[in-house]
Design an enzyme around this catalytic site. Structure first.
Site, short mmCIF file in Angstrom:
data_model
loop_
_atom_site.label_atom_id
_atom_site.label_comp_id
_atom_site.label_asym_id
_atom_site.label_seq_id
_atom_site.Cartn_x
_atom_site.Cartn_y
_atom_site.Cartn_z
N CYS A 99 40.41 -27.20 13.39
CA CYS A 99 39.03 -27.20 12.93
C CYS A 99 38.12 -26.88 14.12
O CYS A 99 38.31 -27.43 15.20
CB CYS A 99 38.69 -28.58 12.37
SG CYS A 99 37.01 -28.75 11.77
N HIS A 141 40.18 -28.29 2.91
CA HIS A 141 39.69 -28.68 4.23
C HIS A 141 38.16 -28.53 4.30
O HIS A 141 37.46 -29.45 4.75
CB HIS A 141 40.37 -27.82 5.30
CG HIS A 141 39.88 -28.04 6.70
ND1 HIS A 141 40.69 -28.55 7.70
CD2 HIS A 141 38.66 -27.81 7.28
CE1 HIS A 141 39.97 -28.65 8.82
NE2 HIS A 141 38.76 -28.19 8.60
N GLU A 142 37.66 -27.37 3.84
CA GLU A 142 36.21 -27.14 3.92
C GLU A 142 35.45 -28.04 2.96
O GLU A 142 34.36 -28.54 3.30
CB GLU A 142 35.88 -25.67 3.65
CG GLU A 142 36.53 -24.68 4.61
CD GLU A 142 36.34 -24.99 6.09
OE1 GLU A 142 35.35 -25.66 6.45
OE2 GLU A 142 37.20 -24.59 6.89
N HIS A 145 34.67 -31.40 4.38
CA HIS A 145 33.50 -31.46 5.28
C HIS A 145 32.23 -31.86 4.51
O HIS A 145 31.33 -32.48 5.09
CB HIS A 145 33.26 -30.10 5.95
CG HIS A 145 34.12 -29.85 7.16
ND1 HIS A 145 34.06 -30.63 8.30
CD2 HIS A 145 35.03 -28.88 7.42
CE1 HIS A 145 34.91 -30.15 9.20
NE2 HIS A 145 35.51 -29.10 8.70
#
Ligand code: ZN
Length: 169
Positions: A99, A141-142, A145
């Protein structure tokens, strides 16, 4: 367009829950252009989320098409997703993740094998995206966030699954 500075762990904006956007307004659209340029400025980057540049709004970009693994699997190329919601997910896979906001580490993280996501697309139109494999990992993953979750938070064993990144020139 502009390359924006990347916020790095433990910047508190990375732990916030991001707010939805009203739609893809001209202002949001200009921001998406900057976010895209910022992602493309990072070698090997396959995704970015708005909180990584300090903007706590629910926007992500994913593009695995240039990635050594992701590019060999079915993928959508450039995906811009605002207010993404997971409709369904299934299966399991473990992938080594990194990341831009956690530059010193990589880790093995368990993710769903596929996801079905409902979002607004680049021009504010509603899109349903079905994704599998490496691209599905990047989307998960995004999206994490947007809820203040980093891949570090998903590491099961710090001892076995967390790796210090080698320094490259
Ligand atoms: Zn990240």
């Amino acid at each position: 367009m502009a390359v924006l500075p990347i916020r790095v762990f433990p910047d508190p904006v990375l732990k916030e829950k991001a707010a939805p956007v009203e739609g893809v307004t001209p202002e949001v659209s200009a921001f998406i252009d900057d976010l895209l340029e910022t992602m493309r400025n990072s070698p090997g980057g396959v995704g970015i989320a708005a909180p990584q540049v300090g903007i706590s709004r629910r926007i992500i970009i994913v593009d695995v098409s240039a990635h050594r693994r992701g590019g060999q699997e079915p993928n959508h190329g450039l995906l811009v997703l605002a207010n993404p919601e997971v409709l369904a997910m299934g299966g399991k896979q473990v992938v080594r993740e990194g990341c831009m906001s956690v530059p010193d580490y990589t880790a093995n993280v368990q993710r769903a094998q596929w996801v079905l996501v409902d979002a607004l697309g680049r021009d504010g139109e509603r899109v349903i995206v079905e994704s599998i494999g490496f691209e599905a990992v990047a989307i998960q993953h995004e999206m994490d966030h947007l809820d203040g979750i980093l891949f570090l938070d998903r590491v099961v064993s710090i001892k076995n699954d967390l790796f210090r990144r080698k320094k490259y020139r």
